[in-house]
Design an enzyme around this catalytic site. Structure first.
Site, short mmCIF file in Angstrom:
data_model
loop_
_atom_site.label_atom_id
_atom_site.label_comp_id
_atom_site.label_asym_id
_atom_site.label_seq_id
_atom_site.Cartn_x
_atom_site.Cartn_y
_atom_site.Cartn_z
N SER A 1 0.42 -1.28 0.05
CA SER A 1 -0.11 -0.06 -0.12
C SER A 1 0.94 1.15 0.08
CB SER A 1 -0.93 -0.09 1.08
OG SER A 1 -1.91 0.96 1.09
N ASP B 1 -9.91 -4.53 -4.90
CA ASP B 1 -9.61 -3.45 -3.89
C ASP B 1 -10.02 -2.18 -3.67
OD1 ASP B 1 -7.82 -1.70 -2.29
OD2 ASP B 1 -6.07 -2.75 -3.06
N HIS C 1 -8.14 -5.30 -0.12
CA HIS C 1 -6.79 -4.70 0.26
C HIS C 1 -6.14 -5.39 1.05
CE1 HIS C 1 -4.05 -1.20 -0.34
NE2 HIS C 1 -4.37 -1.02 1.05
#
Length: 224
Positions: A116, A170, A201
């Site tokens: 991320s 996601d 995610h």
């Protein structure tokens, strides 16, 4: 900025390092269990370095202070990027790579990996690193400061292997941002191995297997 870190070694006298950058609001502890699932015995002893991002207010989250590599001004990058924060954290991450070299692990035996926000930092720092890395792995993230990447692309890392993985559903970092990152890197001539998975995610077992295989390739004893 000096980053606090956790470390995990799979044996004495490590011959390779993997620096793992966590996501927004997390900490270096988050990826320790995933590192413990990897089987890199064929490489030899490996040192994992898990830095903690500094605590800072995050605009997207109402100014709440949390561990973050940089501020997020709005969803999907629509409100611009925190370039000062990105560049300050990139300098701190590069200092960790330099520290690994000073401890005897050359950059060519070091992988920079992130999830991320950590993915964004791995790409930002790795593509600009002055010495060639073994590889750059980006999980569920995107390419920050994309417009300046070509001009700042390190000659040493133009052919460094990149592993990119993303969840097809996601909701935090849309798949389209991941594929745009892949396409931008390919346009620069960067070798990219792309994977997407039926997940949100997060990280999944199939992804860990693919990542393990890629790490064995880029950290193989015969690699430069």
């Amino acid at each position: 900025m000096t980053l606090d870190t956790l470390e995990l070694q799979t044996g004495d006298a490590p011959v390779a390092s993997i620096v793992v950058l966590h996501g927004l609001g997390a900490s270096g502890d988050d990826f320790v269990p995933i590192a413990q699932e990897l089987d890199l015995r064929a490489v030899g002893p490996v040192r994992f370095v898990f830095p903690h991002a500094p605590v800072r207010p995050v605009t997207l989250n109402g100014g709440m202070a949390m561990r973050a590599w940089y501020d997020i001004l709005g969803p999907g990058g629509k409100f611009g990027e925190d370039e000062p924060g990105l560049r300050a954290s990139a300098a701190a991450v590069q200092a960790l790579l330099d520290r690994e070299a000073a401890r005897g692990i050359p950059p060519a035996r070091t992988v920079l990996m992130g999830f991320s926000q950590g993915c964004a930092m791995a790409l930002l720092t790795g593509l600009r690193a002055p010495q060639r890395l073994a590889g750059i792995a980006g999980l569920s993230g995107y390419l920050p400061l994309a417009a300046s990447t070509a001009a700042e692309h390190s000659a040493a890392n133009r052919d460094t292997p990149v592993f990119l993985a993303h969840g097809r559903v996601d909701p935090m970092v849309a798949l389209a941002r991941g594929t745009a990152t892949r396409d931008a890197l390919l346009a620069l001539g960067q070798p990219v191995q792309w994977h997407d998975y039926p997940m949100a995610h997060s990280v999944c077992a199939e992804e860990i297997t693919d990542l393990n295989r890629w790490l064995l390739q880029v950290l193989a004893p015969s690699a430069p």
